[in-house]
Scaffold this active site. Structure first.
Site, PDB file in Angstrom:
ATOM      1  N   LYS A 184       0.823  -1.225   0.000  1.00 27.12           N
ATOM      2  CA  LYS A 184       0.000   0.000   0.000  1.00 27.12           C
ATOM      3  C   LYS A 184       0.851   1.268   0.000  1.00 27.12           C
ATOM      4  CE  LYS A 184      -4.359  -1.960   1.174  1.00 27.12           C
ATOM      5  NZ  LYS A 184      -5.387  -2.293   2.131  1.00 27.12           N
ATOM      6  N   ARG A 211      -3.190 -10.272   4.610  1.00 23.47           N
ATOM      7  CA  ARG A 211      -3.610 -10.372   3.201  1.00 23.47           C
ATOM      8  C   ARG A 211      -2.497  -9.784   2.352  1.00 23.47           C
ATOM      9  NH1 ARG A 211      -5.796  -7.128  -0.643  1.00 23.47           N
ATOM     10  NH2 ARG A 211      -7.407  -8.012  -1.982  1.00 23.47           N
TER      11      ARG A 211
HETATM   12  N1  PMM Z   1      -7.269  -4.113   0.675  1.00 26.61           N
HETATM   13  C1  PMM Z   1      -7.558  -4.204  -0.633  1.00 26.61           C
HETATM   14  C2  PMM Z   1      -8.576  -5.071  -1.098  1.00 26.61           C
HETATM   15  N2  PMM Z   1      -9.245  -5.864  -0.240  1.00 26.61           N
HETATM   16  N3  PMM Z   1      -9.631  -6.612   1.945  1.00 26.61           N
HETATM   17  C3  PMM Z   1      -9.376  -6.536   3.246  1.00 26.61           C
HETATM   18  N4  PMM Z   1     -10.066  -7.300   4.121  1.00 26.61           N
HETATM   19  N5  PMM Z   1      -8.426  -5.696   3.749  1.00 26.61           N
HETATM   20  C4  PMM Z   1      -7.695  -4.867   2.951  1.00 26.61           C
HETATM   21  O1  PMM Z   1      -6.855  -4.105   3.463  1.00 26.61           O
HETATM   22  C5  PMM Z   1      -7.956  -4.914   1.550  1.00 26.61           C
HETATM   23  C6  PMM Z   1      -8.955  -5.807   1.079  1.00 26.61           C
HETATM   24  C7  PMM Z   1      -6.812  -3.329  -1.607  1.00 26.61           C
HETATM   25  O2  PMM Z   1      -5.711  -3.989  -2.140  1.00 26.61           O
HETATM   26  P1  PMM Z   1      -5.706  -4.644  -3.620  1.00 26.61           P
HETATM   27  O3  PMM Z   1      -6.410  -3.691  -4.539  1.00 26.61           O
HETATM   28  O4  PMM Z   1      -4.293  -4.849  -4.017  1.00 26.61           O
HETATM   29  O5  PMM Z   1      -6.401  -5.950  -3.555  1.00 26.61           O
END
Ligand code: PMM
Length: 299
Positions: free
Chosen positions: A204, A244
């Site tokens: 991030k 994650r």
């Molecule tokens: N961040 C993203 C997408 N899904 N889900 C949870 N539970 N927590 C997060 O911090 C989260 C998420 C954004 O990241 P991406 O676009 O690379 O998937």
């Protein structure tokens, strides 16, 4: 939890796994690298991004969920829509990962109650087009904790078993860069709500800014994996149930280091992990077969 983004526009890997076959192959490689759970998503939450239609989201997600679960993987679906959650669970998903905590779709909590699956409620204040404007906090840790406690109450009212709920501070979602660090440093405050905690720091922006060189330019997403693994180790040490991540191998190693560290500091006979780490599902891969099965080395 390894990330499988079936999207053309996610911030760190948009487009790389957009074709179902590529997404499935990527999911399998994340399992081989040590992921216990695969998070399949069909809608980007990148700041400023537009929403996809429910039809497009279903078309992206369902074949990938089906193929990965058919191969025995534990799969979560990353969606804010009750309909997508339901269809993905029908296709084999065991967990619904809702970045909106139910705020985006009034049917979500009732649907999760009826399906009886595990549910991640993330802290959220609006979709990607507006979230960067909703960053006012008196005390970010206390405000996030209070808003997540409200989600827990709403979930219980809708009939969701609290034992199935995981909480997530929502790093980068309606947060200024500096808001993310106190949330990480005080994960125990979130854990005090009595539910397992999921941390999504992977690649991030706030990590890119932390690592910026002399010119002040943030390090690009692909250069943030070592920092992500460091967060994974520290989050595991703080009792997080799940991290994650996009790149699994480094975080899987980091989590093992944290587990060994914790086990060595735990007196014989004492509980080896804090209450916030109990798995919320009955899926057999809650204790993955290819990992150490010793009671002392789980995080
Ligand atoms: N961040 C993203 C997408 N899904 N889900 C949870 N539970 N927590 C997060 O911090 C989260 C998420 C954004 O990241 P991406 O676009 O690379 O998937």
């Amino acid at each position: 939890m390894g990330v499988v983004n079936v999207t053309p526009d996610s911030f760190s890997d948009g487009g790389r796994w957009f074709e179902p076959d590529a997404a499935v192959a990527h999911g399998r490689s994340l399992l081989a690298a040590g992921a216990d759970l695969l998070d399949v998503g069909g809608e980007s939450t990148r700041p400023g991004s537009a929403r996809v239609t429910v039809e497009d989201e279903l078309a992206r997600v369902l074949p990938v969920v089906r193929a990965l679960t058919a191969g025995g993987a534990a799969v979560s679906v990353d969606t804010t829509r009750a309909e997508v959650a339901e269809r993905a669970v029908d296709a084999g998903a065991v967990l619904v990962n809702d970045v909106s905590g139910g705020l985006a779709d009034p049917a979500m909590h009732r649907t999760v109650a009826r399906l009886g699956v595990a549910y991640v409620a993330m802290h959220w204040r609006g979709h990607a087009d507006v979230m960067d404007t909703r960053v006012d906090y008196d005390d970010v840790v206390e405000d996030v904790r209070r808003e997540l406690a409200q989600r827990l109450d709403e979930l219980a009212s809708a009939g969701v078993d609290p034992a199935r709920v995981v909480l997530d501070p929502g790093l980068g979602f309606a947060k200024r860069g500096a808001d993310n660090w106190p949330l990480l440093a005080h994960l125990d405050r979130l854990g005090s709500l009595g539910r397992p905690v999921l941390v999504g720091a992977s690649r991030k922006r706030f990590l890119g800014h932390l690592l910026a060189g002399a010119d002040g330019a943030p390090v690009p997403p692909a250069g943030r994996d070592a920092a992500t693994a460091a967060v994974s180790a520290l989050a595991a040490l703080a009792g997080a149930w799940c991290v994650r991540v996009h790149e699994v191998a480094g975080s899987a190693d980091a989590v093992r280091v944290a587990a060994a560290w914790t086990a060595a500091g735990t007196p014989a006979g004492a509980p080896t992990h804090p209450p916030t780490t109990h798995p919320p599902t009955d899926h057999p891969t809650d204790r993955p077969p290819d990992r150490p099965t010793d009671e002392d080395v789980t995080t």
